[in-house]
Structure formats: structure tokens, C-alpha cells
Scaffold this motif. Structure first.
Motif, PDB file in Angstrom:
ATOM      1  N   GLY A  42      -3.067 111.687 -64.672  1.00  0.00           N
ATOM      2  CA  GLY A  42      -4.505 111.916 -64.555  1.00  0.00           C
ATOM      3  C   GLY A  42      -5.154 112.164 -65.899  1.00  0.00           C
ATOM      4  O   GLY A  42      -6.249 111.651 -66.189  1.00  0.00           O
ATOM      5  N   VAL A  57      -5.354 108.726 -67.762  1.00  0.00           N
ATOM      6  CA  VAL A  57      -6.349 107.802 -67.207  1.00  0.00           C
ATOM      7  C   VAL A  57      -7.756 108.254 -67.576  1.00  0.00           C
ATOM      8  O   VAL A  57      -8.608 107.444 -67.965  1.00  0.00           O
ATOM      9  N   SER A  58      -8.026 109.558 -67.481  1.00  0.00           N
ATOM     10  CA  SER A  58      -9.354 110.063 -67.847  1.00  0.00           C
ATOM     11  C   SER A  58      -9.634 109.824 -69.328  1.00  0.00           C
ATOM     12  O   SER A  58     -10.763 109.494 -69.718  1.00  0.00           O
ATOM     13  N   SER A 117      -9.710 110.344 -61.764  1.00  0.00           N
ATOM     14  CA  SER A 117      -8.536 110.842 -62.491  1.00  0.00           C
ATOM     15  C   SER A 117      -8.599 112.356 -62.643  1.00  0.00           C
ATOM     16  O   SER A 117      -7.569 113.044 -62.574  1.00  0.00           O
TER      17      SER A 117
END
Length: 489
Positions: free
Chosen positions: A142, A145-146, A126
Motif C-alpha cells: 500500500g 502504490v500510494s 492504496s
């Protein structure tokens, strides 16, 4: 800027995602191998493209406005950050195996390497999607998700401490960083409504409200001084390999702001002096605060991360040369801090101690770990490592944007004090942990090579990047990327 297809980049970014999914159905050995090997293609890709000075956009398709065309960007800036993140993801995935074997035993859990490496690899990939994204919606995905992957890792496998459970600490981390993400998203939406797109290639101007919202969000996530209170809890109580990995998550806030600056620099230019002063004051105060955290080695390291993030903010404030310095210091800090967190992890795995007042003299008992810690602090301090070039370019940016006079002397003195302070508290911490007389009984142990070999790779990479041809190729590639984007705008 040239636009053409690049299936190699797309495949290199897809492989870790596929590996993460497969790893979730496999055992320890297969999941660990998949997690490590999946980052090799992007390492090779980024190094090759840095060497040739690649500079172009890769279209992935388009969504109805105001989202617009979704691009990936292949340039010196994305490849420098991508290389650092991929190398850390690979090396720390190797260290994760012996560390998490110990952690699962302490937690009384069966080995859940399939779940661990699923989340670990998702976190790594991510961050790479953030780096190569050239559309704000892809960046935001991204970021989220991280955040979710790292939150679940602390929630399931983190540490309890200071009267708080790992679930409480994970929730604190999630709330703070999600507020940051939402502010970024709202700013991106404001920008999209103004420009009728989130495609950074098309955008030529970011309105002040959008800039302010995205800046505040990223300052929380960086974190800068003030909003930094969440980071020692999260980094101090994450499973140690995850703490080493997600240093990149916070540093990427500076990367996102740098991308926005290159598209529409006026906002940072207009507020350059207050941003620079804020960075220096915050960096000095948090740097001095490092000395207060003897009671927990990982908290000390986390607090030094806050202090070092001020370097990135200062680099952002002082123009294109400052962004080069930001990039070089990001690499040095990520490598050095990953090394240091895993030295803390080795001490925990072998001696179950986190309080510095119970350490001392550990160089005698685990010399390979002590040597790795030396490389880590060198990387942060700019001693014989690429961080030295990072400091140089931040000073060069300061001269280029503000000039050198009595009116700007405060900035030079403040930055110099920040840099010196990092070296001072770093080697003070090294002495307190690894040298002098042991403050409790220890026995010499044989350290698993998986605990130290990956750390030497990171530490030596920070040294190699100081010297030509590695440094000249990296710097020229980043400068070319900055010139191309600003020239297009």
C-alpha cells in the motif's frame, strides 16, 4: 481477537480498485463519477462498524513464511482512519473536476481525466489498504502504490517553481519517500526473520533493530523535523487536489507506528522522553517557520502540515490515550488541511496567484471560499471541532504516562504552546489572504459549487465529530480497539 470472514469489507476495498481500472478507459464525466462513488461503500462500512464497535480480523489467505497469514483488521482504529481517508478521497475527487479543467488548459494538454482519476483513485485506495492491513507486507505494498501514484501525478500535472521543474520536484519526492519505504521494508524483513512471520496478529515482540529501522523510515515519511525538507516541495507543487489527498499519506506513518506500538510498545516506552521532546521542539520550530512562507500560499500550508505532524508524534509517545488523540487529530488535520489546500486551488483557478503578498481582501470577491478557509483553520486549531478532543486526549495521555510535576512541566508548556501557535498562524494566514485591503486588482467571480460544497462537507464533519453521539461512538470504538490489541499481546 475474533477471526471470521467479511466479504463486505473485501468488496468495499475492491470497488475503488475496479473503478480506477474502468475509469482509465472512460471520459471525464464517467471517470469522475466512478472515482467519487467508489468510496461510498467504505464510508458507510466504516461508520457502521464504528457505531457497533466491531473488532475482528478478516483472513485473506496465507503465503509461505516468513510472510505468514494476511489479515485485514476491522476495528475502531482502522475504521476511524478509513472513514477520514475515504471521505477526503470522495470530496476531493469532486473538486478535482473544475480544478483539473483549469490545470490542463494551463499545461496546454488535452483533458486526461482518465489518467488523472486512475492515479488519483489508486492513491486513495492504496491508503485504505494500508489502514485495514494487518500484515506488514500488505502495508508495504500500500505504501509503494500510494507513492508511485502520487509521484506520477506531480510528474505529469504538477507545478514548476523556484527554478525547478515538476519532474525534478517529483523525483525529489520519490527519492525521499522511497528511502522511507525501504527502511520500513528492511525493518519488516528483520522482524520477519526474527518472528518467522509478518502477520501482526502472531507477532508479540519487535526486536530493537527492526523497531528502529521502521521508526526512522516512518519519521522520514511523516515527516518529522529534519527530514521534512521534501514535503513543502511536494505539497507545494503537487496538483492542488492531489496535495489535499496525500496529506493522508504522510499522516498514515503515525498510524503504522501506532499499530506497531500496540503490538510491542516497549521501544516507544523506553524512548518516550526523547521522542516527545523531539516532537515538541520540531513542532514549535516548524510552526514558527510557517510565518516565513508568505511567498507561496501552498508552501505555507505544507509547512503547517509538518508542524501538525508533530502532534501525531507526540500522541504516539504518550500511551493509549495519546493514540486516541493521534487518531482524532489525524481526522481533524486531514479534513482541515484538505479544505485549505483547495481554497488555495480555487484562488489559483480564478486569479492565478499564489503569493500571499499579492492577496488580501479576497473575502469580498470569493466569500464562499473564504468561509471554507475559516472552517479549515478552525479544524486545525481545535476551535469548535474534533481537534479540541484530540488535544485533550494528548494531554490526558501525557498525564497518564508522565504525571504532572515540575519535572514534566516542560512537556505541558511545550504542547500548549504548539496548540496555541497553530491557532495563531492559522488566523494570521486567514487575515492575510482573505481580509484587509486587496494588494492587487481583483474582480468578483461566481465560484463553481464543486469548488466549495465538498469543502463545507469536510469542515462541518470536523464540527459534528466534536459532539455526541458521533464523538462518544468514535472514541469508545478506538479505545476498544486499543484495549483488544494490547490485551491480546
Amino acid at each position: 481477537m475474533i477471526i471470521h470472514s467479511d466479504p463486505i469489507l473485501i468488496a468495499s476495498l475492491a470497488i475503488p480498485l475496479i473503478a480506477a481500472i474502468i475509469a482509465s478507459f472512460t471520459g471525464k464525466r464517467v471517470s469522475a463519477t466512478l472515482a467519487s462513488a467508489s468510496f461510498l461503500p467504505i464510508i458507510a462500512y466504516s461508520l457502521y462498524n464504528i457505531a457497533i464497535g466491531a473488532d475482528y480480523l478478516v483472513p485473506l489467505g496465507a503465503l509461505p513464511r516468513p510472510i505468514g497469514t494476511i489479515y485485514l483488521i476491522n476495528d475502531g482504529l482502522s475504521n476511524a482512519f478509513g472513514f477520514a481517508i475515504a471521505l477526503i478521497s470522495l470530496t476531493i475527487s469532486i473538486v478535482s473536476v473544475p480544478y483539473m479543467e483549469h490545470r490542463f488548459k494551463v499545461l496546454g494538454l488535452p483533458e486526461q481525466f482518465n489518467i488523472y482519476f486512475l492515479l488519483f483513485t489508486l492513491c486513495g485506495i492504496s491508503m485504505l489498504w494500508i489502514v485495514y492491513a494487518y500484515n506488514l507486507i500488505l502495508m508495504y505494498i500500500g505504501i509503494e502504490v500510494s507513492l508511485i501514484a502520487s509521484f506520477l501525478l506531480i510528474y505529469f500535472y504538477g507545478y514548476d517553481g523556484f527554478g525547478k521543474t515538476r519532474q525534478w520536484i517529483g523525483t525529489l519526492y520519490f527519492i525521499y519517500t522511497h528511502i522511507a519505504s525501504v527502511l520500513f521494508l528492511v525493518g519488516a524483513i528483520v522482524l520477519a526473520l526474527y518472528a518467522n512471520t509478518m502477520d501482526l496478529y502472531t507477532i508479540k515482540y519487535i526486536p530493537p533493530l527492526a523497531w528502529a529501522l521502521m521508526l526512522i523510515g516512518m519519521l522520514i515519511k511523516l515527516p518529522s523535523f529534519g527530514p521534512h525538507v521534501w514535503l513543502p516541495w511536494a505539497h507545494g507543487m503537487h496538483p492542488t487536489p492531489v496535495a489535499a489527498l496525500i496529506i493522508s499519506v504522510v499522516g498514515l506513518s503515525a498510524y503504522i507506528l501506532a499499530r506497531l506500538y500496540l503490538v510491542s510498545p516497549y521501544f516507544i516506552v523506553d524512548y518516550r522522553i526523547p521522542i516527545l521532546a523531539y516532537a515538541i521542539i520540531g513542532g514549535v520550530l516548524t510552526g514558527l517557520g510557517v510565518f516565513r512562507h508568505r511567498y507561496h500560499y501552498k508552501w505555507l500550508l505544507a509547512y503547517s502540515t509538518v508542524a501538525n505532524m508533530a502532534y501525531l508524534l507526540a500522541g504516539l509517545a504518550v500511551g493509549p490515550y495519546g493514540i486516541v488523540g493521534l487518531t482524532l487529530h489525524f481526522i481533524a488535520h486531514q479534513f482541515g488541511k484538505a479544505v485549505l489546500f483547495m481554497t488555495a486551488g480555487a484562488i489559483i483557478a480564478y486569479y492565478e496567484v499564489t503569493d500571499i503578498d499579492e492577496m488580501g481582501g479576497l473575502q469580498t470577491y470569493i466569500p464562499s471560499v473564504g468561509a471554507a478557509a475559516l472552517l479549515g483553520w478552525m479544524s486545525l486549531s481545535g476551535i469548535f471541532t474534533v481537534a479540541l478532543l484530540g488535544e485533550f486526549y494528548i494531554f490526558l495521555g501525557l498525564i497518564d504516562t508522565l504525571g504532572f510535576s515540575l519535572n514534566t512541566l516542560w512537556a505541558f508548556v511545550g504542547l500548549a504552546f504548539m496548540f496555541i501557535l497553530t491557532g495563531y498562524y492559522g488566523f494570521w494566514a486567514l487575515k492575510e489572504v482573505f481580509y484587509g485591503q486587496p494588494r492587487r486588482q481583483y474582480e468578483k467571480v461566481k465560484v463553481d459549487p464543486r469548488f466549495v460544497v465538498p469543502l463545507y462537507v469536510l469542515g462541518l464533519a470536523a464540527v459534528i465529530l466534536l459532539f455526541p453521539p458521533a464523538s462518544t461512538s468514535l472514541i469508545s470504538s478506538v479505545l476498544k480497539a486499543i484495549g483488544t490489541v494490547m490485551g491480546h499481546v
